[in-house]
Design an enzyme around this catalytic site. Structure first.
Site, PDB file in Angstrom:
ATOM      1  N   ASN A 169      72.698 -60.173 -25.849  1.00 32.83           N
ATOM      2  CA  ASN A 169      73.154 -60.026 -27.238  1.00 32.83           C
ATOM      3  C   ASN A 169      73.687 -58.641 -27.578  1.00 32.83           C
ATOM      4  OD1 ASN A 169      70.558 -59.023 -27.144  1.00 32.83           O
ATOM      5  ND2 ASN A 169      70.001 -59.773 -29.173  1.00 32.83           N
ATOM      6  N   LYS A 192      70.779 -55.388 -13.677  1.00 33.09           N
ATOM      7  CA  LYS A 192      71.360 -56.743 -13.669  1.00 33.09           C
ATOM      8  C   LYS A 192      71.646 -57.172 -15.113  1.00 33.09           C
ATOM      9  CE  LYS A 192      69.913 -60.962 -13.978  1.00 33.09           C
ATOM     10  NZ  LYS A 192      71.033 -61.533 -14.749  1.00 33.09           N
ATOM     11  N   PRO A 193      72.945 -57.288 -15.465  1.00 32.19           N
ATOM     12  CA  PRO A 193      73.258 -57.785 -16.811  1.00 32.19           C
ATOM     13  C   PRO A 193      72.989 -59.282 -16.904  1.00 32.19           C
ATOM     14  CG  PRO A 193      75.283 -57.476 -15.539  1.00 32.19           C
ATOM     15  CD  PRO A 193      74.145 -57.006 -14.658  1.00 32.19           C
ATOM     16  N   GLY A 225      69.540 -66.256 -13.264  1.00 32.18           N
ATOM     17  CA  GLY A 225      68.089 -66.090 -13.199  1.00 32.18           C
ATOM     18  C   GLY A 225      67.554 -65.844 -11.792  1.00 32.18           C
ATOM     19  N   GLY A 244      64.556 -59.730 -22.930  1.00 31.81           N
ATOM     20  CA  GLY A 244      64.896 -61.142 -22.863  1.00 31.81           C
ATOM     21  C   GLY A 244      63.824 -61.992 -23.513  1.00 31.81           C
ATOM     22  N   SER A 245      63.771 -63.229 -23.091  1.00 34.00           N
ATOM     23  CA  SER A 245      62.882 -64.191 -23.751  1.00 34.00           C
ATOM     24  C   SER A 245      61.447 -64.064 -23.236  1.00 34.00           C
ATOM     25  CB  SER A 245      63.398 -65.599 -23.470  1.00 34.00           C
ATOM     26  OG  SER A 245      63.358 -65.836 -22.070  1.00 34.00           O
ATOM     27  N   GLU A 266      60.624 -56.177 -23.368  1.00 33.14           N
ATOM     28  CA  GLU A 266      61.124 -56.234 -24.760  1.00 33.14           C
ATOM     29  C   GLU A 266      61.513 -57.682 -25.016  1.00 33.14           C
ATOM     30  OE1 GLU A 266      61.493 -53.787 -27.092  1.00 33.14           O
ATOM     31  OE2 GLU A 266      60.590 -52.289 -25.782  1.00 33.14           O
ATOM     32  N   CYS A 302      66.760 -59.933 -31.794  1.00 31.16           N
ATOM     33  CA  CYS A 302      65.315 -60.129 -31.616  1.00 31.16           C
ATOM     34  C   CYS A 302      64.514 -59.841 -32.876  1.00 31.16           C
ATOM     35  CB  CYS A 302      64.828 -59.252 -30.480  1.00 31.16           C
ATOM     36  SG  CYS A 302      65.223 -57.509 -30.714  1.00 31.16           S
ATOM     37  N   GLU A 402      60.817 -69.125 -31.667  1.00 27.56           N
ATOM     38  CA  GLU A 402      62.021 -68.311 -31.868  1.00 27.56           C
ATOM     39  C   GLU A 402      63.249 -69.195 -31.677  1.00 27.56           C
ATOM     40  OE1 GLU A 402      63.187 -65.413 -28.874  1.00 27.56           O
ATOM     41  OE2 GLU A 402      63.692 -63.995 -30.466  1.00 27.56           O
ATOM     42  N   ILE A 403      64.064 -69.326 -32.713  1.00 25.95           N
ATOM     43  CA  ILE A 403      65.249 -70.190 -32.631  1.00 25.95           C
ATOM     44  C   ILE A 403      66.434 -69.396 -32.079  1.00 25.95           C
ATOM     45  CG2 ILE A 403      66.877 -71.579 -33.978  1.00 25.95           C
ATOM     46  CD1 ILE A 403      64.542 -72.272 -35.877  1.00 25.95           C
TER      47      ILE A 403
END
Ligand code: NAD
Length: 499
Positions: A169, A192-193, A225, A244-245, A266, A302, A402-403
């Site tokens: 994001n 790694k992006p 991934g 990330g998630s 994070e 986030c 988290e949507i």
């Protein structure tokens, strides 16, 4: 007229993605993948899937550079001089970087260029961490007892080889928040992006590669991934810094166990924006909270307060102003200055969000507006009309999970205690905001909310203050001195002055 981003991509001369390992660019003969644009689903770039083999090469280069190279031993002044040109080059390339970021994740170009996620923002992050290089100090301790003449001091040493895994994001900012402090502390890095946003990061890598870093200090691998997992579990990596998630954060936590990697995670959030009856302006508060879900990255941030916890007496007025705010939303070509909002990042994510909207309706929440997809020329992209749910309770899925999209849920409360309870009744604890003009209340509630950070009457993170989460929102903090701590290990040395 339907949108196409290919002409801008061609104008910028975007070339197929490469890997940067051991000081050299590598074309990649192995597996490759396509990155699509979220506003159109056109293929934007063909990238290398580094996989285990590419990660092995990059980590070996970073390991060698850390263990044998001069980087971590370099005097502060020299390390600073090597990194200094990055700041100017980021400023010089800021327009192109902003264009590439918009070509990556569809954030409207005006925001990509001006907001905190811009290349100027990334430059100021590098500038900030360059300032720390000659201030990474330890401590000395007063003699504890007369029994010996031992004297103690600490040094902060670089944590080692860092694997930096990024979300999509805010690729420019996230890259800077990880790479700048890691390099400033004397670490070597493999970045790694996200597989969704490679173009801006490839350009950033070119900028970093142009400075006189010893080979292997900075490396870039691309991939999805599996490539991230190879990096996160690699025994040659000492630390993983991840944005990330929570789902992937958990996997990284498990993968890091074998060699006790240091971790900074994070992760996501389900933050509450609490609107008290004494808020300065219901109109301004509703416009802000709805705007965070409907414009800019369309709620794909986030820290977005995706639960509007609103005093029952204000709910009608709040909804009225949220509805007014959404009238200003414009979808379209992200390079058109009139466009206010980003599409969601992928078809998969679009389907996931629409599933949440359906679940909200089924669980009895009232969908006041939005939640559908625009047709016509926009049907090729991953757009969702911003949605507002009313009569939400904190047990519903739309209030708990988290949507990460343009959906705001309004939860009514009657007392301050109830508002705090609702805000804290979450697996997450990243951020939040309190809207009140009562200073005592602001202080009380800010202290009572379990989150890594909280705003009073506005929320924004800044590179020189800590940001991070409690509970499922993560481990550790990024920003200012917190990042220096996160990329260093403390070593205690004692001297026996009687020897
Ligand atoms: P994601 O977790 O799907 O992917 C993040 C990165 O992890 C990508 O680079 C991906 O390729 C990689 N990855 C996927 N599987 C992996 C595995 N098994 N091992 C290692 N790496 C793996 O997240 P996303 O969709 O890119 O980003 C959205 C999430 O990021 C949201 O939850 C959002 O809240 C969070 N986020 C947090 C912050 C923060 O500062 N706390 C900032 C931005 C985004």
């Amino acid at each position: 007229m339907s949108i196409s981003l290919a002409p801008m991509r061609d104008e910028l001369g975007v070339r197929p993605g490469r890997l940067f390992i051991a000081g050299a660019w590598h074309e990649w003969e192995g597996e490759r993948f396509h990155q699509r644009h979220p506003a159109t689903n056109e293929i934007m770039i063909d990238c290398a899937e580094a996989g285990t083999y590419g990660v092995d090469l990059a980590v070996a280069a970073a390991r060698k550079a850390f263990d044998e190279g001069p980087w971590r031993r370099m005097a502060a002044d020299d390390r600073k001089r090597v990194l200094q040109p990055i700041v100017e080059r980021l400023y010089k390339a800021e327009k192109e970087l902003a264009q590439l970021q918009t070509l990556d994740n569809g954030v409207p170009f005006t925001f990509s260029r001006q907001s905190r996620v811009s290349a100027k923002g990334a430059a100021s992050v590098f500038d900030h961490y360059l300032g720390w290089i000659d201030k990474i100090t330890g401590e000395t301790f007063p003699q504890f007892s007369d029994a010996s003449n031992m004297h103690y001091m600490t040094f902060r040493e670089p944590v080692g080889v860092v694997g930096a895994i990024l979300a999509w994001n805010a690729p420019l900012l996230t890259f800077a928040m990880k790479v700048a402090p890691a390099l400033a502390c004397g670490c070597t890095v493999v970045v790694k992006p996200s597989e969704y946003t490679n173009m801006a990061v490839l350009k950033l890598a070119e900028i970093v590669a142009e400075c006189d870093l010893p080979p292997g200090v900075f490396n870039l691998v691309t991939g999805a991934g599996g490539t991230g997992a190879a990096l996160a579990s690699h025994p040659g990596v000492d630390k993983v810094t991840f944005t990330g998630s929570p789902a992937v954060g958990e996997k990284i936590l498990l993968a890091s166990g074998a060699n006790m990697k240091r971790l900074s995670l994070e992760l996501g959030g389900k933050s509450a924006g609490i609107v008290f009856p004494d808020t300065r302006s219901v109109a301004a508060t509703a416009t802000t909270l709805m705007g965070l879900c409907s414009t800019f990255l369309s709620g794909q941030v986030c820290s977005t307060p995706s639960r509007a916890v609103v005093h029952r007496s204000l709910v009608d007025e709040f909804v009225h102003h949220a509805r007014e705010q959404v009238k200003s939303v414009r979808f379209g070509d992200p390079f058109d200055p009139a466009t206010t909002s980003a599409p969601v990042i992928s078809r998969l994510q679009q389907a996931r969000i629409l599933g949440y909207i359906e679940s909200g309706k089924q669980e009895g929440a009232e969908l006041v507006f939005g939640g559908d997809t625009p047709g016509g020329d926009l049907s090729g992209g991953n757009w969702i009309n911003p949605a507002l749910f009313l009569n939400v309770n904190n047990k519903m899925k739309i209030a708990r999970e988290e949507i990460f999209g343009p959906v705001l849920s309004v939860i009514a409360f009657d007392t301050e205690e109830e508002a705090i309870r609702i805000a804290n009744d979450s697996e997450y604890g990243l951020a939040g905001c309190i809207y009140t003009t009562d200073v005592s209340r602001a202080f009380r509630v800010a202290r009572a909310i379990r989150s890594g950070s909280i705003g009073v009457n506005a929320y924004a993170s800044t590179p020189n203050a800590p940001m991070g989460g409690v509970k499922r929102s993560g481990i550790g903090r990024e920003g200012g001195w917190s990042s220096i701590e996160a990329f260093t290990e403390l070593k205690t040395i004692n001297f026996n002055l009687d020897a």
